[in-house]
Design an enzyme around this catalytic site. Structure first.
Site, PDB file in Angstrom:
ATOM      1  CE  LYS A  52      -3.899  -2.352   2.200  1.00 50.83           C
ATOM      2  NZ  LYS A  52      -4.721  -2.606   3.391  1.00 50.83           N
ATOM      3  CD  GLN A  96      -3.590  -4.418   6.386  1.00 52.64           C
ATOM      4  OE1 GLN A  96      -3.691  -3.346   5.815  1.00 52.64           O
ATOM      5  NE2 GLN A  96      -4.054  -5.528   5.846  1.00 52.64           N
ATOM      6  CG  ASP A 119      -9.434   0.101   5.239  1.00 54.98           C
ATOM      7  OD1 ASP A 119      -9.163  -0.365   4.119  1.00 54.98           O
ATOM      8  OD2 ASP A 119      -8.682   0.009   6.227  1.00 54.98           O
TER       9      ASP A 119
HETATM   10  N1  GUN Z   1      -7.114  -6.760   6.173  1.00 52.94           N
HETATM   11  C1  GUN Z   1      -7.526  -7.468   5.103  1.00 52.94           C
HETATM   12  N2  GUN Z   1      -8.051  -6.646   4.172  1.00 52.94           N
HETATM   13  C2  GUN Z   1      -7.972  -5.394   4.671  1.00 52.94           C
HETATM   14  C3  GUN Z   1      -8.358  -4.121   4.167  1.00 52.94           C
HETATM   15  O1  GUN Z   1      -8.895  -3.962   3.077  1.00 52.94           O
HETATM   16  N3  GUN Z   1      -8.099  -3.065   4.995  1.00 52.94           N
HETATM   17  C4  GUN Z   1      -7.522  -3.212   6.211  1.00 52.94           C
HETATM   18  N4  GUN Z   1      -7.318  -2.110   6.945  1.00 52.94           N
HETATM   19  N5  GUN Z   1      -7.160  -4.382   6.707  1.00 52.94           N
HETATM   20  C5  GUN Z   1      -7.394  -5.468   5.932  1.00 52.94           C
END
Ligand code: GUN
Length: 291
Positions: A52, A96, A119
């Site tokens: 990311k 995350q 998100d």
């Molecule tokens: N863990 C798995 N997928 C995601 C996501 O799209 N965002 C976040 N913050 N954590 C995740």
């Protein structure tokens, strides 16, 4: 058979965001800024967050990675989020998931300012999604919609079956596919661990989204000839022949399903890359809404 190549579709999204960011710089404005919080050292989370951050930088965005110890208290994490909420130079915040067991995911999600919730997990933003209002669409379902758009997959009036009902993928995906939006307007069925005869629902799908986290679960006998297959699975399975000792496996048995499908996403190189494209678009949206 069409391979729904996430590299191609994500590159198109990124190129457009790069151009937008360059135009902002040319007019003396700062770039969009994403702040990511990573708690602990979960291997998969490390990889996703690194990706990311790297993609932000490649797009010309500013990114901050805040690493917190596995044992950090919930209070300190909530305080860290509060600081980012109050920081006018930060447009998007993501924490995350999963978090260590002593921290409540829900409290953390609700602590993020909905205007910075790139998100799209905050209940306010989920509510807006359900009502068809403008909001941050969770990155993976958003990325899948962008992929369907890029390859101009026909969705109107089709039967979409979503396997998995998580808040991150399955549930928002089912809402989007049933909404009156571009690449929506499907009739949607959600299958989950209590669905009897999952095979028969899958077999009736024109569009099948597999998001249950069971490698190789969807086999050719469960797929209607000509169906469009979206594989969201990214499970690490042991593989002694690779340097890392594992490889990434999707929820779909790719080779046999590709032989009957009209289109399919590869793993890796499909939905995972689109998730990042969705996140980048959300970060630009957050920036434009408050900068
Ligand atoms: N863990 C798995 N997928 C995601 C996501 O799209 N965002 C976040 N913050 N954590 C995740």
């Amino acid at each position: 058979m069409l391979v729904l190549d996430g590299k191609i579709a994500a590159a198109a999204v990124k190129a457009s965001l790069q151009a937008q960011t360059a135009a902002l710089a040319a007019s003396g404005k700062r770039a969009p800024h994403l702040a990511a919080i990573l708690v602990g050292n979960n291997g998969a989370s490390e990889t996703y967050v690194a990706s990311k951050v790297k993609n932000c930088e490649e797009t010309g965005f500013i990114s901050s990675l805040i690493r917190l110890d596995e044992k950090v208290s919930e209070e300190i994490l909530l305080e860290t989020i509060q600081k980012l909420n109050n920081d006018n130079t930060v447009d998007g915040i993501l924490v995350q998931l999963p978090l260590p067991k002593h921290i409540s995911d829900q409290k953390v999600i609700e602590a993020i300012d909905p205007k910075k919730d790139v998100d799209g997990f905050h209940p306010v933003n989920v509510g807006k999604l359900v009502q068809g209002l403008e909001t941050f669409i969770p990155a993976t379902p958003y990325g899948i919609m962008l992929l369907l758009e890029h390859f101009n997959i026909d969705t109107k009036g089709k039967h979409a079956v979503v396997v998995g009902r998580s808040n991150i993928v399955g549930r928002p995906m089912s809402i989007l596919l049933s909404s009156n939006v571009n690449k929506g307007n499907c009739t949607v069925t959600i299958c989950h661990s209590h669905t009897p005869n999952i095979e028969s629902f899958c077999k009736d799908a024109d569009i099948l989204v597999a998001a249950l986290g069971k490698p190789g679960f969807i086999t050719a006998n469960m797929v209607k000839p000509g169906a469009v297959i979206i594989d969201v699975g990214i499970t690490r399975v042991a593989d002694a022949t690779t340097k890392s000792g594992f490889r990434i496996k999707g929820d779909v048995a790719y080779n046999e399903v590709a032989a009957v499908a009209s289109a399919i996403t590869p793993v890796p190189g499909g939905v995972g890359l689109m998730t990042i494209a969705g996140l980048l678009k959300n970060t630009m949206q957050a920036y434009l809404q408050h900068a």
